[in-house]
Design a protein around this motif. Structure first.
Motif, PDB file in Angstrom:
ATOM      1  N   ARG A   1      43.881  43.544  57.671  1.00 33.24           N
ATOM      2  CA  ARG A   1      44.602  42.277  57.598  1.00 33.24           C
ATOM      3  C   ARG A   1      44.358  41.449  58.858  1.00 33.24           C
ATOM      4  NH1 ARG A   1      45.633  41.373  52.396  1.00 33.24           N
ATOM      5  NH2 ARG A   1      46.345  43.283  51.384  1.00 33.24           N
ATOM      6  N   SER A   2      44.250  40.157  58.687  1.00 37.46           N
ATOM      7  CA  SER A   2      43.926  39.263  59.784  1.00 37.46           C
ATOM      8  C   SER A   2      45.093  39.082  60.755  1.00 37.46           C
ATOM      9  CB  SER A   2      43.507  37.898  59.221  1.00 37.46           C
ATOM     10  OG  SER A   2      43.408  36.933  60.247  1.00 37.46           O
ATOM     11  N   LYS A   3      44.772  38.901  62.031  1.00 38.09           N
ATOM     12  CA  LYS A   3      45.792  38.577  63.036  1.00 38.09           C
ATOM     13  C   LYS A   3      46.426  37.224  62.746  1.00 38.09           C
ATOM     14  CE  LYS A   3      43.622  40.905  67.015  1.00 38.09           C
ATOM     15  NZ  LYS A   3      42.946  40.689  68.305  1.00 38.09           N
ATOM     16  N   ALA A   4      45.617  36.296  62.312  1.00 36.69           N
ATOM     17  CA  ALA A   4      46.088  34.930  62.087  1.00 36.69           C
ATOM     18  C   ALA A   4      46.926  34.788  60.820  1.00 36.69           C
ATOM     19  CB  ALA A   4      44.898  33.969  62.036  1.00 36.69           C
ATOM     20  N   ASP A   5      46.586  35.566  59.800  1.00 31.76           N
ATOM     21  CA  ASP A   5      47.276  35.450  58.510  1.00 31.76           C
ATOM     22  C   ASP A   5      47.234  36.809  57.822  1.00 31.76           C
ATOM     23  OD1 ASP A   5      48.211  34.936  55.957  1.00 31.76           O
ATOM     24  OD2 ASP A   5      47.134  33.040  55.745  1.00 31.76           O
ATOM     25  N   PHE A   6      48.390  37.428  57.677  1.00 33.07           N
ATOM     26  CA  PHE A   6      48.480  38.774  57.107  1.00 33.07           C
ATOM     27  C   PHE A   6      47.887  38.844  55.707  1.00 33.07           C
ATOM     28  CE2 PHE A   6      50.717  42.039  54.627  1.00 33.07           C
ATOM     29  CZ  PHE A   6      50.483  43.158  55.415  1.00 33.07           C
ATOM     30  N   TYR A   7      47.913  37.754  54.997  1.00 29.69           N
ATOM     31  CA  TYR A   7      47.441  37.744  53.613  1.00 29.69           C
ATOM     32  C   TYR A   7      45.942  37.473  53.490  1.00 29.69           C
ATOM     33  CZ  TYR A   7      52.395  37.738  52.662  1.00 29.69           C
ATOM     34  OH  TYR A   7      53.734  38.077  52.628  1.00 29.69           O
ATOM     35  N   VAL A   8      45.285  37.347  54.652  1.00 33.56           N
ATOM     36  CA  VAL A   8      43.833  37.137  54.669  1.00 33.56           C
ATOM     37  C   VAL A   8      43.170  38.408  55.188  1.00 33.56           C
ATOM     38  CG1 VAL A   8      41.951  35.816  55.720  1.00 33.56           C
ATOM     39  CG2 VAL A   8      44.076  34.662  55.035  1.00 33.56           C
ATOM     40  N   PRO A   9      42.121  38.908  54.527  1.00 32.49           N
ATOM     41  CA  PRO A   9      41.445  40.122  54.995  1.00 32.49           C
ATOM     42  C   PRO A   9      40.786  39.908  56.360  1.00 32.49           C
ATOM     43  CG  PRO A   9      40.840  39.612  52.734  1.00 32.49           C
ATOM     44  CD  PRO A   9      41.559  38.407  53.268  1.00 32.49           C
ATOM     45  N   SER A  10      40.824  40.941  57.197  1.00 29.85           N
ATOM     46  CA  SER A  10      40.111  40.885  58.472  1.00 29.85           C
ATOM     47  C   SER A  10      38.649  41.232  58.243  1.00 29.85           C
ATOM     48  CB  SER A  10      40.732  41.856  59.483  1.00 29.85           C
ATOM     49  OG  SER A  10      40.669  43.193  58.997  1.00 29.85           O
ATOM     50  N   THR A  11      37.804  40.841  59.177  1.00 31.03           N
ATOM     51  CA  THR A  11      36.368  41.103  59.044  1.00 31.03           C
ATOM     52  C   THR A  11      35.884  42.163  60.026  1.00 31.03           C
ATOM     53  OG1 THR A  11      35.835  39.324  60.603  1.00 31.03           O
ATOM     54  CG2 THR A  11      35.959  38.739  58.270  1.00 31.03           C
ATOM     55  N   PHE A  12      36.663  42.423  61.068  1.00 28.00           N
ATOM     56  CA  PHE A  12      36.257  43.344  62.134  1.00 28.00           C
ATOM     57  C   PHE A  12      36.675  44.769  61.759  1.00 28.00           C
ATOM     58  CE2 PHE A  12      36.388  45.003  66.547  1.00 28.00           C
ATOM     59  CZ  PHE A  12      35.195  44.489  67.036  1.00 28.00           C
TER      60      PHE A  12
END
Length: 211
Positions: A185-196
């Protein structure tokens, strides 16, 4: 009489100010009075200030540390503290530069999380990660570690350091450990997948030489 009152106020103020200076490694943040100063009274952080380098073939790790005194920690903590902050450059075994955040150390950030390395607790030998080769009484410093490209809200690591002198050479012994795995999950938006997915620097032990 007026002079006496002023003197009493001055003395009270001076005592109050001195009472707000606390040893950073003997005080819990949760027990810190409002606007107090958690000071590195024994200058423990000073031994790590400078540039340190590890090289093995084409693999290269350079770490730089500076000490920032009276760094303001805003709400909800609201106190000052001495912190060791750092940045690094890492080139992998194929000679490819994976990370270079050294220039970030030139910026006076007002948010500690904007640095990729910043100091945490002092660790004794019975604290993880264990250090069987460390002499009795060794004290290490836990550094929170990040990478500029890390956009995952859970992935984190620890960069545990201690300074030694071997054959007259000043060295930094490092235990680089995983603290928590990625959540996806992304740091900026929990509902967006992270890429790292993981840090570029491999986990393990490193010995860096003071430059």
């Amino acid at each position: 009489m007026k002079k006496i009152v002023i003197l009493i106020v001055y003395i009270t103020f001076s005592i109050g100010c001195k009472a707000q200076i606390l040893d950073i490694y003997e005080t819990l943040p949760s027990e810190t009075p409002l606007n107090a100063y958690l000071k590195d009274t024994q200058n423990f952080q000073n031994q790590f200030v400078g540039t340190w380098v590890y090289q093995n073939g084409q693999e290269y790790l350079e770490v730089r540390f500076i000490k920032r005194e009276m760094f303001w920690r805003p709400a909800p903590t609201q106190f000052y503290e001495d912190v060791l902050v750092g940045e690094y450059k890492y080139i992998d075994s194929n000679g490819i530069e994976k990370v270079n955040s050294l220039s970030n150390l030139n910026l006076n950030h007002d948010n500690l999380f904007n640095y990729n390395l910043y100091s945490g607790a002092k660790l004794v030998l019975d604290r993880y990660p264990l250090c069987p080769s460390c002499p009795i009484g060794t004290e290490r410093l836990y550094m929170h570690f990040d990478e500029p490209a890390n956009d995952d809200n859970m992935l984190s690591a620890g960069f545990v350091i201690r300074r030694v002198i071997e054959n007259g050479v000043e060295k930094l012994k490092v235990q680089f450990i995983n603290k928590s795995s990625k959540s996806g999950r992304s740091k900026a938006d929990f509902y967006v997948p992270s890429t790292f997915t993981n840090f570029s620097l491999p986990y393990g032990d490193y010995t860096l030489i003071k430059q």
